[in-house]
Motif scaffolding. Structure first.
Motif, short mmCIF file in Angstrom:
data_model
loop_
_atom_site.label_atom_id
_atom_site.label_comp_id
_atom_site.label_asym_id
_atom_site.label_seq_id
_atom_site.Cartn_x
_atom_site.Cartn_y
_atom_site.Cartn_z
N ASP A 198 1.17 -1.41 0.17
CA ASP A 198 -0.04 -0.06 0.33
C ASP A 198 0.30 1.64 0.24
N TYR A 199 2.37 1.20 0.92
CA TYR A 199 2.78 2.07 1.35
C TYR A 199 3.79 2.68 -0.27
N ASN A 218 -1.95 3.45 -2.15
CA ASN A 218 -2.79 2.94 -2.43
C ASN A 218 -3.64 3.69 -1.33
N PRO A 219 -4.68 4.30 -1.83
CA PRO A 219 -5.27 4.71 -1.21
C PRO A 219 -6.29 4.71 0.26
N VAL A 220 -6.38 4.08 0.74
CA VAL A 220 -6.53 2.78 1.75
C VAL A 220 -6.82 3.54 3.34
N ALA A 221 -7.27 2.49 3.73
CA ALA A 221 -7.32 3.49 5.52
C ALA A 221 -8.02 2.11 6.20
N VAL A 222 -6.97 2.37 7.60
CA VAL A 222 -8.02 0.88 8.27
C VAL A 222 -8.57 1.95 9.72
N VAL A 223 -9.56 2.12 10.00
CA VAL A 223 -10.35 3.05 10.75
C VAL A 223 -10.53 1.54 12.60
N SER A 224 -11.29 2.46 13.54
CA SER A 224 -11.23 1.68 14.67
C SER A 224 -12.61 0.78 14.35
N GLU A 277 -10.08 4.35 1.02
CA GLU A 277 -11.17 3.00 0.88
C GLU A 277 -10.90 2.30 2.39
N ILE A 278 -12.03 1.93 3.11
CA ILE A 278 -11.58 1.48 4.22
C ILE A 278 -11.10 -0.23 3.93
N VAL A 279 -10.46 -0.30 4.59
CA VAL A 279 -9.84 -2.04 3.69
C VAL A 279 -10.01 -2.76 5.36
N GLY A 280 -10.24 -1.95 6.62
CA GLY A 280 -9.89 -2.97 7.50
C GLY A 280 -10.16 -2.24 8.71
#
Lengths: 1084, 222
Positions: A307-308, A312-318, A370-373
């Motif tokens: 991703d780095y 990649n435009p991705v995110a991981v949120v709680s 985009e939330i991926v996890g």
């Protein structure tokens, strides 16, 4: 096809063609099998590497210490793949509210957030309740939320009907009795309180004044906003002087409520806080805070290094963030990143911290992620450095350029608030190769230490992993290489035989005027006709078998690495590529062979007579006429003297006959070097391969035995929840003595290490008669009238353990040192035991020695109490040593040290242990799972500990080492029969083909009177001797390098040899069965 | 020397009579030819005479011995020898080794076998300088001479030659035919040549003409 003579001849020689096709299919099968296995295992190992990377961090006394300088050094290191600085920034969620400013989950009782909304008063009902014998009244007000100006969707939603309990007096003051139907401005906090289900709205309405309390931006004073019917002011707050500033307030409120803490990372899985060992190994002063940062991934995935790299435009949120905002994996977050980052101090109070900063110069850099996890955030992040309520991880490569820092609006702030400051807790790095860990440490540990940081590598058993994976890699690489060579050899041989059989066809066609180019094309067409189906068939079978084998081989790794699922599915591109390689080799070999044959004159090939080369003259070298004309003018027998042709009567001599046969065979072998060398090389090669594989199996089996015998498995039993209050005496005394004894008596345990502590104790010099002095209270400064907890400073802490060596090792810190004990003359560490009837051997701290006025060798008393704090006892003790207090565990620092047997005696057997570690007898390593379950059944008993116990069993290393070694063994054991079968099949096939080439020789032998049986023997021995000529040197080489001639290997040699004999025998029988005259006659 | 009595041959399928009631006598000291168009059964006849096949009926005698009573391998090794159109020397053996092979195979000491082979090669006209050459380095005529030398090495008195000049030019053909005739006439061999070459047939002592699996009465050439 009709014009392709080669194709026809192939079709009309089904036996030979079948054998050639079979050989190609076999070689392709082996090539595909080994290559796919190589590719698949390599891919899986690459996947596993992630679990065994060398990940490191730095630690400092102050975990907010700026580690930027360290990061700079590491970034320039050739060992380091990357440094993850994780310089967090603030982001603003667009079109979405953050669930809570403080990151508190919805269940959090102190969760209070601010909301401002317009609502219509739908109903109001004065109700009463009795408290303290008095009636209280309140106004139960039902509101219809008309418009939300600021607030969280979880609590305040437009169109929602909510109920508020208003103080009746306040309501009366407000004149709300006639407010029904009116629209008012409300401000509320939201709280989930004990005893209530769901969310409760706490109205922020002035009790005594008619208005809303509101803390202004500057924090001074208190606004009391008058209630207005909003219809009257038309929602334009600016028109009403008293609430003109409300618009700005709401804007800021919205801003903060949508603020998040954006945490850039290069690889989430490599973050220090993600390492399972971090909680145990990190010696950060606030380890519990750090432990709070642990995050798991219950859903989706984390941010990866890919991703780095790919930004990649991705995110991981709680997960809580996702829950409250009703988003999930796959949804898009739209976030703006202020170019100008603000920094402000967070206040512990929750009511007022909302509006603290002045959001000036906001530049919005908008990104969509985009939330991926989601991660399970079970901790509260109290100190984040910004106002952001929730951590959102994203690839560091998406970080916008030029982030700058705005000066703080309110006074000086600690350095860690500043953007660009890199706290040590965030700094992570990964080495390029886990195998370089030691060199890296040697090169950088001192440098980093010089900057005031400690360099720390997390224990991921990378070196052990590679130590065991390397042999496996070597095996699969060797196997692949072997069968690549086999493929090339077999294809070369097949092409050689194929062309040899068509040599005359080619010569005839050339004589008929076909160009070499055209013939080459025909050869290629022929090759493709038979080669492609063979390659596809063999390849497909090899592919399928390889997937099955590799999948099966790798599946047990799931036991070693949690979550590992073998996913052996190489791309079909590999199939196409490998097919192309085999076909390509065939085409190239055919091209080379045809090119070679084309060098020879056509007539020479047709006549079967070699041209004399390198003659300078143009004289016809084989001009029979010229030669014959002169030399053989006499057509009669050249008889001289009494010589008669028929006079010679041969005398039979069986031994000579045998020698003659042998000579014939040896001549055949020595005078067809290409074939012989090929046969010898194939035998040599296969025997070496089989020998090497066999030896690998033997050695791997031995190493597994050694691993079982030498690997030490540790176990540890401790309090399940380190944050539980200790119900015992001190220091988390939680493990009952009988639990330790039960575990120790299982028979599985080699040795144990236990620690216990007791704080109701002190050391005192004995009275004149050897008993405790009456005035010990005064002596030690103990106040009997106050709680013992207020007397702790007056007491000396007892710390007991049962093994001095382990204790010393436990408290030794590399580069710092450990506990130093100065023993009294005549005493040593071996005296640290409890001998009944003798004074308790005691090692006191320097502090105790000083304040009690006792020294080395002194006889002292240990005063202590067991259960009733007021009943004190004494036991005689002798000071055998004084330690320097360098005990790493803070709670035990300054303690007097004594053996656990002694403290057990003091406590009348009611000792509770703090620490219980043990090592398993290696004899039981093979049954380690049973051992684990057995011990686990003991410690999960209800009476095992005061609180719930946690059993940690460090058998990972055993599983890893033995598991991988087992994998290697399994792989070898799977490879071996395949290699043997392939070797035997190829060698047998080759023998048969080579013998089929000698059909004419067999026919001549037969015509000359050699029996079929003898012809078979001669042909057979030809191949057998060639095979032996290859096998014997290989065996000598294997013997020299010390290979074990195991029964399996010897059996394999037998099978291999038998295959050659069978192949040769079948070929010889086929050859001698053919009519001899038909072979030798020129057909009319 | 070699006598066929009422020899018939029928393929195992039983539908074609390849040889029909052939009775011939091949004598020592004579050069025989068997001629006939393709497909009349010459090769089958040759196979039977060479001991490579047995007749469906009838008898074959070598001297007074019925072939039915002797081991055909021994027969081929000791009683007859063959010369082919394509020579069929062992390509990996030298001229000398090809010639001595059969002797060695019978247990003759290598030295003696080679000495004998040298003599035979010289007898058939192969210069000593070529004794160590491989067949591929000899001309067709030379190869055929080596093949004849090999056939002489065993002491067999019957030489069966299948188109021995088929691959040779005229000069070589006449030389080879001369050799074979010399063997018959000077050394008292029974030489039987299967050929299409009418010149050879015309120069034979006895000519057998085959037609439809049968043999015409012999024509004595004077």
């Amino acid at each position: 096809m009709r014009k392709n003579i080669f194709l026809k001849s192939m079709l009309r020689q089904p036996m030979r063609t079948g054998l050639l096709v079979l050989l190609i299919a076999l070689a392709s099968f082996a090539f595909f099998l080994r290559t796919v296995e190589f590719v698949a295992v390599r891919a899986e190992i690459r996947a596993l590497e992630g679990n065994f990377r060398t990940i490191g961090t730095v630690q400092a006394d102050d975990y907010w210490a700026d580690a930027s300088a360290v990061a700079d050094i590491l970034e320039n290191s050739s060992f380091v793949r990357y440094v993850d600085r994780m310089l967090g920034i603030e982001g603003i969620l667009l079109n979405m509210h953050s669930p809570d400013l403080g990151g508190r989950p919805i269940e959090e009782p102190t969760r209070l957030t601010d909301a401002i909304f317009a609502a219509v008063v739908v109903d109001m009902d004065i109700q009463s309740f009795i408290r303290g014998g008095e009636s209280h009244y309140f106004a139960w007000t039902t509101l219809y939320i008309y418009e939300v100006f600021a607030g969280f969707p979880a609590h305040v939603v437009q169109g929602q009907i909510i109920s508020l309990g208003l103080d009746a007096n306040a309501a009366d003051n407000l004149g709300w009795t006639d407010a029904i139907g009116g629209t008012f401005l409300f401000r509320t906090n939201f709280a989930v309180q004990f005893g209530y289900f769901g969310v409760m709205l706490v109205p922020r309405v002035g009790r005594d004044s008619p208005g809303i309390w509101l803390t202004p931006l500057d924090g001074d004073g208190l606004w009391t906003l008058p209630f207005y019917r909003l219809q009257e002011v038309g929602y334009d707050f600016s028109q009403v002087p008293e609430i003109a500033h409300l618009a700005e307030h709401i804007r800021f409120l919205n801003h903060h409520q949508r603020g998040i803490y954006l945490q850039p990372t290069r690889d989430m899985s490599a973050m220090p806080v993600m390492q399972p060992e971090a909680r145990i190994r990190l010696g950060w002063p606030r380890a519990s805070d750090v432990a709070d940062l642990f995050r798991l991934h219950p859903n989706g995935r984390g941010i990866t290094y890919e991703d780095y790299l790919n930004a990649n435009p991705v995110a991981v949120v709680s997960n809580m963030f996702a829950h409250l905002n009703q988003v999930s994996v796959g949804d898009i977050l739209e976030i703006s990143i202020p170019l100008n980052q603000r920094v402000e101090r967070l206040m512990p109070a929750y009511r007022d911290f909302l509006i603290r900063s002045t959001p000036v110069d906001y530049h919005y850099h908008v990104i969509e992620l985009e939330i991926v996890g989601t991660y399970f955030d079970f901790a509260r992040i109290r100190t984040t450095g910004t106002f952001c309520s929730s951590f959102v991880y994203f690839p560091a490569s998406l970080m916008p350029e030029g982030i700058i820092l705005s000066p703080p609006a309110y006074g000086e702030l600690p350095g860690w608030y500043e953007y660009g400051h890199l706290p040590s807790i965030w700094l992570g790095f990964e080495l390029y190769s886990a195998r370089e860990e030691q060199y890296f440490m040697e090169a950088y540990a001192d440098i980093i230490e010089g900057l005031g940081f400690g360099l720390m590598i997390f224990e991921v058993r990378a070196q052990a992993f590679w130590a065991t994976i390397d042999p496996m890699l070597l095996i699969i690489t060797f196997n692949a290489a072997v069968f690549w060579v086999v493929l090339a050899l077999v294809l070369a041989l097949v092409v050689f035989l194929f062309l040899q059989q068509r040599r005359k066809d080619m010569a005839v066609q050339r004589a008929l005027g076909f160009s070499v180019k055209r013939l080459l094309w025909r050869f290629w067409v022929c090759t493709l006709w038979f080669g492609v189906p063979a390659v596809l068939t063999g390849g497909a079978l090899g592919w399928i078998l390889a997937l099955t084998i590799t999948d099966y081989t790798l599946s047990p790794l799931a036991d070693i690495i949690p979550g590992f699922v073998p996913a052996v599915s190489p791309s079909y591109g590999w199939f196409v590529g490998m097919t192309a390689i085999v076909i390509g080799l065939l085409v190239v070999f055919v091209g080379a062979g045809v090119g070679y044959m084309a060098k020879y004159p056509v007539l020479e090939q047709l006549q079967g007579v070699k041209a004399k080369r390198n003659k300078a003259t143009n004289e016809p070298t084989r001009s029979v006429k010229t030669a014959e004309g002169n030399e053989y003018a006499n057509t009669r027998l050249q008889l001289g003297g009494n010589f008669k042709v028929g006079d010679f009567i041969p005398v039979a001599a069986p031994m000579q006959r045998f020698a003659s046969g042998t000579r014939f065979i040896l001549r055949h072998i020595s005078r067809s070097p290409a074939k012989s060398v090929l046969g010898i090389f194939v035998a040599l090669f296969f025997v070496l391969v089989l020998g090497w594989l066999s030896e690998s199996i033997v050695r791997t089996g031995d190493s597994i035995d050694r691993l079982y015998e030498s690997t030490i498995v540790h176990g540890e039993i401790r309090q399940a929840n380190p944050f539980d209050l200790s119900p015992g005496r001190y220091l988390g005394d939680v493990i009952w003595r009988h639990t330790v004894e039960n575990v120790a008596e299982t028979g599985f345990i080699e040795n144990i290490y236990v620690e216990a502590g007791h704080f109701r104790s002190f050391v005192i010099p004995p009275g004149p008669d050897g008993t405790g002095p009456e005035n010990w209270y005064e002596i030690i400064g103990y106040d009997r009238d106050v709680s013992i907890f207020n007397n702790l400073d007056a007491l000396d802490f007892m710390f007991a353990f049962n093994d001095m060596d382990i204790f010393m090792a436990e408290n030794y810190i590399e580069g710092v040192g450990g506990v130093a004990i100065n023993y009294a003359p005549g005493f040593g560490s071996s005296d640290f035991v409890r001998r009944p009837g003798e004074p308790v051997p005691l090692i006191i701290s320097e502090v105790i020695a000083e304040r009690r006025g006792v020294g080395l060798g002194d006889e002292v008393l240990i005063g202590f109490t067991r259960y009733v704090p007021t009943t004190w006892n004494y036991v005689p003790a002798v000071v055998i040593g004084i330690h320097n207090d360098a005990i790493t565990r803070a709670a035990a620092q300054g303690a007097m040290l004594l053996h656990t047997d002694a403290i057990a005696e003091l406590m009348d057997g009611m000792t509770l242990f703090t620490t219980f570690r043990f090592t398993v007898n290696p004899d039981y390593n093979r049954d380690i799972l049973y051992v684990h379950d057995y011990i686990n059944s003991i410690i999960t008993g209800r009476t095992a500990g005061v609180g719930r116990l946690l059993f940690t069993f460090w058998d990972q290393l055993l599983h890893t080492l033995v598991g991988v070694a087992n994998q290697t063994l399994l792989l070898l054991e799977l490879v071996y029969p395949v290699a043997l079968t392939a070797s035997a099949a190829i060698a047998g096939g080759l023998s048969m083909l080579l013998i089929l080439q000698t059909a004419k020789t067999a026919a001549i032998l037969h015509v000359l009177g050699t029996t079929k049986k003898k012809t078979v023997v001669i042909l057979l021995m030809d191949q057998v001797l060639v095979c032996l000529a290859g096998m014997l040197p290989a065996l000598v080489v294997l013997a020299i390098i010390g290979v074990t001639f195991s029964s399996m290997f010897l059996l394999s040699l037998g099978i291999y040899f038998t295959a050659i004999v069978i192949g040769a025998f079948i070929g010889a029988v086929l050859v001698v069965k053919r009519p001899a005259l038909g072979m030798l006659q020129v057909r009319e | 020397m070699l006598r066929l009595e009422n020899v018939c041959y029928r393929y195992k399928t039983g539908d074609v009579d390849v040889l029909r009631d052939i009775s011939v006598n091949f004598e020592t000291g004579k050069f025989h030819s068997i001629v006939g168009p393709s497909g009349v059964g010459k090769t089958t006849l040759l196979s039977i005479m060479a001991g490579l096949d047995r007749p469906s009926s009838g008898k074959v005698f070598i001297g007074d011995e019925d072939l039915a009573g002797i081991d055909l391998n021994v027969y081929r090794r000791d009683k007859i020898s063959m010369v082919f159109q394509s020579f069929h020397l062992f390509p990996l053996l030298t001229a000398l080794e090809n010639t001595s092979y059969l002797l060695e195979a019978r247990g003759v000491r290598r030295r003696d076998a080679e000495a004998r082979a040298r003599e035979l090669l010289t007898v058939v006209g192969i210069d000593e300088s070529k004794h160590r050459r491989y067949p591929s380095n000899l001309s067709g005529g030379e190869q055929q001479r080596v093949a004849i030398a090999r056939s002489l090495s065993t002491g067999a008195r019957v030489i069966l030659a299948d188109e021995p000049t088929g691959n040779l030019d005229m000069a070589n053909s006449s030389a080879i035919v001369g050799l074979l005739k010399s063997l018959a006439q000077d050394e008292d061999y029974c030489v039987i040549v299967v050929t299409h070459n009418m010149e050879i047939a015309d120069g034979s002592d006895v000519v057998f003409r085959m037609m439809d699996g049968a043999i015409a009465p012999p024509r004595m050439e004077m």
